[in-house]
Write a protein that holds these residues in place. Sequence first.
Motif, short mmCIF file in Angstrom:
data_model
loop_
_atom_site.label_atom_id
_atom_site.label_comp_id
_atom_site.label_asym_id
_atom_site.label_seq_id
_atom_site.Cartn_x
_atom_site.Cartn_y
_atom_site.Cartn_z
N THR A 1 0.84 -1.21 0.00
CA THR A 1 0.00 0.00 0.00
C THR A 1 0.87 1.25 0.00
O THR A 1 0.63 2.20 -0.76
CB THR A 1 -0.93 0.00 1.23
N TRP A 2 1.90 1.26 0.84
CA TRP A 2 2.81 2.39 0.92
C TRP A 2 3.54 2.60 -0.41
O TRP A 2 3.65 3.73 -0.89
CB TRP A 2 3.81 2.16 2.05
N LEU A 3 4.01 1.53 -1.01
CA LEU A 3 4.72 1.64 -2.29
C LEU A 3 3.80 2.16 -3.40
O LEU A 3 4.23 2.96 -4.24
CB LEU A 3 5.31 0.28 -2.70
N LYS A 4 2.55 1.75 -3.40
CA LYS A 4 1.60 2.24 -4.40
C LYS A 4 1.36 3.73 -4.23
O LYS A 4 1.25 4.48 -5.21
CB LYS A 4 0.27 1.48 -4.31
N LYS A 5 1.31 4.18 -2.99
CA LYS A 5 1.12 5.61 -2.72
C LYS A 5 2.32 6.41 -3.20
O LYS A 5 2.17 7.46 -3.83
CB LYS A 5 0.90 5.83 -1.22
N ILE A 6 3.51 5.89 -2.93
CA ILE A 6 4.74 6.56 -3.40
C ILE A 6 4.78 6.59 -4.93
O ILE A 6 5.13 7.61 -5.53
CB ILE A 6 6.00 5.85 -2.85
N GLN A 7 4.39 5.50 -5.55
CA GLN A 7 4.37 5.44 -7.02
C GLN A 7 3.42 6.50 -7.59
O GLN A 7 3.74 7.17 -8.57
CB GLN A 7 3.96 4.05 -7.48
N GLN A 8 2.27 6.67 -6.97
CA GLN A 8 1.31 7.68 -7.42
C GLN A 8 1.89 9.08 -7.27
O GLN A 8 1.78 9.92 -8.17
CB GLN A 8 0.00 7.57 -6.63
N HIS A 9 2.53 9.35 -6.13
CA HIS A 9 3.15 10.66 -5.92
C HIS A 9 4.24 10.93 -6.96
O HIS A 9 4.33 12.03 -7.50
CB HIS A 9 3.75 10.76 -4.51
N LEU A 10 5.06 9.92 -7.22
CA LEU A 10 6.12 10.10 -8.22
C LEU A 10 5.54 10.35 -9.61
O LEU A 10 6.05 11.19 -10.37
CB LEU A 10 7.04 8.87 -8.25
N GLY A 11 4.47 9.65 -9.96
CA GLY A 11 3.81 9.88 -11.24
C GLY A 11 3.24 11.28 -11.34
O GLY A 11 3.39 11.97 -12.36
N ILE B 1 2.36 27.46 -13.31
CA ILE B 1 3.67 26.94 -12.89
C ILE B 1 3.87 27.16 -11.40
O ILE B 1 4.31 26.26 -10.67
CB ILE B 1 4.81 27.61 -13.70
N LEU B 2 3.55 28.35 -10.92
CA LEU B 2 3.72 28.64 -9.50
C LEU B 2 2.83 27.75 -8.64
O LEU B 2 3.26 27.26 -7.59
CB LEU B 2 3.42 30.11 -9.22
N ARG B 3 1.61 27.51 -9.08
CA ARG B 3 0.70 26.64 -8.33
C ARG B 3 1.24 25.20 -8.31
O ARG B 3 1.21 24.52 -7.28
CB ARG B 3 -0.70 26.70 -8.92
N ASN B 4 1.75 24.74 -9.45
CA ASN B 4 2.32 23.39 -9.52
C ASN B 4 3.54 23.25 -8.61
O ASN B 4 3.73 22.22 -7.97
CB ASN B 4 2.69 23.01 -10.95
N ARG B 5 4.34 24.30 -8.55
CA ARG B 5 5.52 24.25 -7.68
C ARG B 5 5.11 24.17 -6.22
O ARG B 5 5.74 23.46 -5.43
CB ARG B 5 6.42 25.46 -7.93
N ALA B 6 4.05 24.86 -5.85
CA ALA B 6 3.54 24.78 -4.47
C ALA B 6 3.03 23.37 -4.18
O ALA B 6 3.26 22.83 -3.09
CB ALA B 6 2.44 25.81 -4.25
N THR B 7 2.36 22.77 -5.14
CA THR B 7 1.87 21.40 -4.97
C THR B 7 3.04 20.44 -4.81
O THR B 7 3.02 19.55 -3.94
CB THR B 7 0.99 20.99 -6.17
N LYS B 8 4.08 20.61 -5.63
CA LYS B 8 5.25 19.74 -5.52
C LYS B 8 5.93 19.92 -4.17
O LYS B 8 6.40 18.94 -3.58
CB LYS B 8 6.23 20.01 -6.66
N ARG B 9 5.96 21.15 -3.68
CA ARG B 9 6.54 21.41 -2.36
C ARG B 9 5.75 20.64 -1.29
O ARG B 9 6.32 20.07 -0.37
CB ARG B 9 6.53 22.92 -2.09
N GLY B 10 4.42 20.62 -1.43
CA GLY B 10 3.58 19.85 -0.51
C GLY B 10 3.88 18.37 -0.57
O GLY B 10 3.93 17.70 0.46
N PHE B 11 4.07 17.84 -1.78
CA PHE B 11 4.45 16.43 -1.93
C PHE B 11 5.76 16.15 -1.19
O PHE B 11 5.90 15.18 -0.47
CB PHE B 11 4.65 16.04 -3.39
N ARG B 12 6.72 17.04 -1.40
CA ARG B 12 8.03 16.86 -0.81
C ARG B 12 7.95 16.87 0.71
O ARG B 12 8.54 16.04 1.38
CB ARG B 12 8.97 17.96 -1.32
N GLU B 13 7.16 17.80 1.25
CA GLU B 13 7.02 17.91 2.70
C GLU B 13 6.29 16.70 3.28
O GLU B 13 6.64 16.22 4.35
CB GLU B 13 6.31 19.21 3.06
N SER B 14 5.28 16.20 2.56
CA SER B 14 4.50 15.08 3.10
C SER B 14 5.28 13.77 3.05
O SER B 14 5.01 12.87 3.85
CB SER B 14 3.18 14.93 2.35
N THR B 15 6.22 13.66 2.15
CA THR B 15 6.99 12.41 2.05
C THR B 15 8.29 12.45 2.84
O THR B 15 8.93 11.43 3.00
CB THR B 15 7.30 12.06 0.58
#
Length: 76
Positions: free
Chosen positions: A14-24, A60-74
């Motif tokens: 389950t954890w690996l699938k979640k990571i795979q989704q985030h990476l995608g 682009i700025l909104r996407n960068r904020a989203t990516k920052r959220g991904f980075r912080e959550s992982t």
Amino acid sequence: MNQFGIPGSSGALTWLKKIQQHLGDWHDMEVLEEMIIEMIAKPEFLRDQLPLALATGKLILRNRATKRGFRESTSR
């Protein structure tokens, strides 16, 4: 491993699938950003489509904020 009944493998899967989704999702945003930057970097596009260029810059700025959220959550 899950099919062989190895303890903990279901949770790991389950954890690996979640990571795979985030990476995608991350990859999709990276590719989108690259395409937008290439598009708005063209002087003729900026000259003829300035409102669109500004709107895509905000994307682009909104996407960068989203990516920052991904980075912080992982990174926890």
